[in-house]
Design an enzyme around this catalytic site. Structure first.
Site, PDB file in Angstrom:
ATOM      1  N   ASP A  13       3.782  13.429   0.649  1.00  0.00           N
ATOM      2  CA  ASP A  13       3.182  12.033   0.658  1.00  0.00           C
ATOM      3  C   ASP A  13       1.594  11.803   0.207  1.00  0.00           C
ATOM      4  O   ASP A  13       0.841  10.871   0.838  1.00  0.00           O
ATOM      5  CB  ASP A  13       3.454  11.354   2.074  1.00  0.00           C
ATOM      6  N   HIS A  41       8.763   8.919  -3.453  1.00  0.00           N
ATOM      7  CA  HIS A  41       7.549   8.799  -4.387  1.00  0.00           C
ATOM      8  C   HIS A  41       7.319   7.377  -4.887  1.00  0.00           C
ATOM      9  O   HIS A  41       8.050   6.804  -5.407  1.00  0.00           O
ATOM     10  CB  HIS A  41       7.915   9.769  -5.634  1.00  0.00           C
ATOM     11  N   ARG A 304       9.770   6.380   8.788  1.00  0.00           N
ATOM     12  CA  ARG A 304       9.324   6.851  10.244  1.00  0.00           C
ATOM     13  C   ARG A 304       7.736   6.794  10.081  1.00  0.00           C
ATOM     14  O   ARG A 304       7.151   6.959   8.817  1.00  0.00           O
ATOM     15  CB  ARG A 304       9.415   8.253  10.000  1.00  0.00           C
TER      16      ARG A 304
HETATM   17  P1  GDP Z   1       4.377  11.056  -2.759  1.00  0.00           P
HETATM   18  O1  GDP Z   1       5.509  11.330  -1.879  1.00  0.00           O
HETATM   19  O2  GDP Z   1       3.330  12.249  -2.768  1.00  0.00           O
HETATM   20  O3  GDP Z   1       4.662  10.280  -4.078  1.00  0.00           O
HETATM   21  O4  GDP Z   1       3.755   9.798  -1.933  1.00  0.00           O
HETATM   22  P2  GDP Z   1       4.217   8.443  -1.178  1.00  0.00           P
HETATM   23  O5  GDP Z   1       4.707   7.558  -2.116  1.00  0.00           O
HETATM   24  O6  GDP Z   1       5.018   8.929  -0.323  1.00  0.00           O
HETATM   25  O7  GDP Z   1       2.930   8.262  -0.240  1.00  0.00           O
HETATM   26  C1  GDP Z   1       1.791   7.700  -0.955  1.00  0.00           C
HETATM   27  C2  GDP Z   1       1.519   6.150  -0.507  1.00  0.00           C
HETATM   28  O8  GDP Z   1       0.329   5.913  -0.706  1.00  0.00           O
HETATM   29  C3  GDP Z   1       2.462   5.372  -1.102  1.00  0.00           C
HETATM   30  O9  GDP Z   1       2.764   4.218  -0.367  1.00  0.00           O
HETATM   31  C4  GDP Z   1       1.425   4.499  -2.306  1.00  0.00           C
HETATM   32  O10 GDP Z   1       1.789   3.377  -2.926  1.00  0.00           O
HETATM   33  C5  GDP Z   1       0.166   4.684  -1.577  1.00  0.00           C
HETATM   34  N1  GDP Z   1      -1.011   5.223  -2.556  1.00  0.00           N
HETATM   35  C6  GDP Z   1      -1.169   6.103  -3.555  1.00  0.00           C
HETATM   36  N2  GDP Z   1      -2.300   6.025  -3.849  1.00  0.00           N
HETATM   37  C7  GDP Z   1      -3.138   5.063  -3.280  1.00  0.00           C
HETATM   38  C8  GDP Z   1      -4.587   4.897  -3.077  1.00  0.00           C
HETATM   39  O11 GDP Z   1      -5.220   5.407  -3.723  1.00  0.00           O
HETATM   40  N3  GDP Z   1      -4.872   3.942  -2.038  1.00  0.00           N
HETATM   41  C9  GDP Z   1      -4.013   3.350  -1.349  1.00  0.00           C
HETATM   42  N4  GDP Z   1      -4.505   2.493  -0.606  1.00  0.00           N
HETATM   43  N5  GDP Z   1      -2.609   3.789  -1.384  1.00  0.00           N
HETATM   44  C10 GDP Z   1      -2.197   4.573  -2.235  1.00  0.00           C
HETATM   45 MG    MG Z   2       6.723  10.588  -0.161  1.00  0.00          MG
END
Ligand code: GDP
Ligand code: MG
Length: 425
Positions: A13, A41, A304
């Site tokens: 995440d 993602h 969660r």
């Molecule tokens: P992944 O599983 O690694 O792709 O990550 P996730 O999508 O599960 O979690 C990352 C969360 O942070 C998501 O809700 C994204 O929209 C959000 N996100 C990603 N980069 C940023 C950022 O630079 N700032 C903010 N505020 N949210 C972000």
């Molecule tokens: Mg994720």
């Protein structure tokens, strides 16, 4: 031609989907090489907001070919539902832009059920599974007790293969867990509803990728979860059941001849961890609630609440090392803007009193205590900043502190969830 692997450095995440969506602009192909539909993602771009589970995060770019490699846990049910869901939001998914490896093993109906039954049996000793059947799937894959996607094209042979597997699996389902057995009718219905629709996407992606390599195509490999969840190098047994490391990309993608030019390690500006297992830098109480709300830390797949903590230098340095990351993408820096001073976990204190900056053996994690230092906060909104020089000095200091501490340059600083909310150094 250039190859790049996008991986998580921590517990998952970190924002990998967000970085893949941004960087696929320069790539022809994106391959998911491990893990399954338990991924979440999140991608926010001009087409909307999406939480992808199995589909590679390159599906929003016209002309990009997305591949599900042999290393993924291919759940036909999840995948077909996800394809329909994404299509309903106006995204085009065809056999032209989505290809499934004929050597990907199928996650079968009993894998999800067994995941649930086992977590129930474990009661208060649960692994914190997402109950998507991933662990039962991978154990069966390595026991050679599942089927390959390519077998869908051989209905007669498939039928008898599935029947044999079902008879064997029913011994466990009924005998060990006392649950209802699976039947041939259930399998037929599963095949009709979820396997038939995905058949047009299944092909020999291994030879496709080797051809692409000869044609100098740019190929990106997208990982699920992060280094600390790697089956072999993570916080076993609180890992996932596949290898999340960049080194596995050539095998799991099907491009066994790949030379990896670059590994971009995605690091969140603070720590989060979903599910069970030791999380040394964990914060509790009001401070934790505030950070969780600021970052909206709730699982994209499960909803969660994620456990939260300060950036963990000990774990991050280890993650950078085992991923062999060449550059870091630091995400969610904007989330820390409310803090007067920013906590950072610099060392662990082990049970024997020893102070260490090395990530210890999993058994030692349970009793390790975090050593926290504080850096100055910047206390202003940075979400609209797009240039490094315009970041407040305290924010720049935080970033340069991280790259010095983990010995890897920070090339991207993300200040928002949207594709363009990025500072490229
Ligand atoms: P992944 O599983 O690694 O792709 O990550 P996730 O999508 O599960 O979690 C990352 C969360 O942070 C998501 O809700 C994204 O929209 C959000 N996100 C990603 N980069 C940023 C950022 O630079 N700032 C903010 N505020 N949210 C972000
Ligand atoms: Mg994720």
């Amino acid at each position: 031609m250039s190859n790049c692997v996008i991986v998580g450095i921590n517990w998952g995440d970190e924002g990998k989907g967000r970085m893949v969506d941004l960087l696929t602009e320069r790539y022809d192909i994106v391959v998911r090489y491990q893990g399954g539909g338990n991924a979440g993602h999140t991608v926010v771009n001009d087409k909307g907001k999406f939480a992808l589970h199995l589909l590679p995060s390159g599906v929003f770019r016209d002309g990009v070919v997305n591949i599900l490699g042999n290393g993924v846990a291919l759940d036909p049910e999840n995948l077909w539902k996800e394809i329909q869901d994404v299509r309903s939001k106006g995204i085009c998914i065809t056999p032209e832009n989505l290809k499934i490896s004929n050597r990907a093993s199928l996650l079968l109906p009993w894998h999800r059920e067994l995941d649930e039954l086992e977590e129930l049996r474990l009661a208060d000793k649960q692994y914190g599974s997402t109950k998507q059947g991933i662990a039962p799937f991978y154990s069966d894959k390595y026991q050679k007790k599942t089927v390959l996607a390519g077998e869908l094209f051989y209905p007669e042979e498939l039928k008898s293969h599935l029947r044999d597997l079902m008879e064997w699996k029913n011994l466990t389902v009924t005998g060990v867990y006392g649950a209802e057995p699976f039947t041939a009718d259930m399998l037929e219905e599963w095949f009709r509803a979820f396997c038939e629709p995905i058949m047009p996407f299944v092909c020999d992606t291994g030879s496709y990728l080797r051809e692409a390599q000869k044609d100098n195509k740019n190929i990106m490999f997208e990982a699920q979860l992060g280094a600390l969840r790697d089956l072999d190098f993570g916080i076993y047994p609180y890992t996932t059941s596949s290898n999340t490391l960049a080194a596995y990309a050539p095998i799991g993608s099907g491009l066994t001849t790949a030379d990896i030019d670059e590994v971009i390690g995605v690091v969140k500006a603070y720590s989060t961890c979903v599910g069970e297992g030791p999380f040394v830098c964990e914060m509790f109480g009001e401070d934790a609630d505030r950070l969780r709300e600021a970052g909206f830390e709730y699982g994209a797949k499960t909803g969660r609440a994620r456990r939260v903590g300060p950036l963990d230098i000990v774990a991050t340095r280890y993650g950078v090392e085992v991923q062999n990351a060449s550059r870091i993408a630091l995400t969610k820096l904007d989330v820390l803007s409310y803090m007067d001073k920013i906590p950072v976990c610099t060392h662990y204190r082990l049970k024997n009193g020893e102070l260490t900056d090395r990530f210890p053996f999993p058994t030692e994690l349970e009793t390790a205590e975090p050593v926290i230092e504080y850096m100055e906060g910047w206390k202003c909104d940075i979400s609209n900043i797009r240039n490094w020089e315009e970041l407040p000095e305290a924010a720049r200091n935080y970033v340069t502190y991280i790259e010095d501490a983990v010995k890897c340059p920070v090339a991207f600083v993300s200040v928002g969830a949207e594709r363009e909310s990025i500072i490229i150094r």
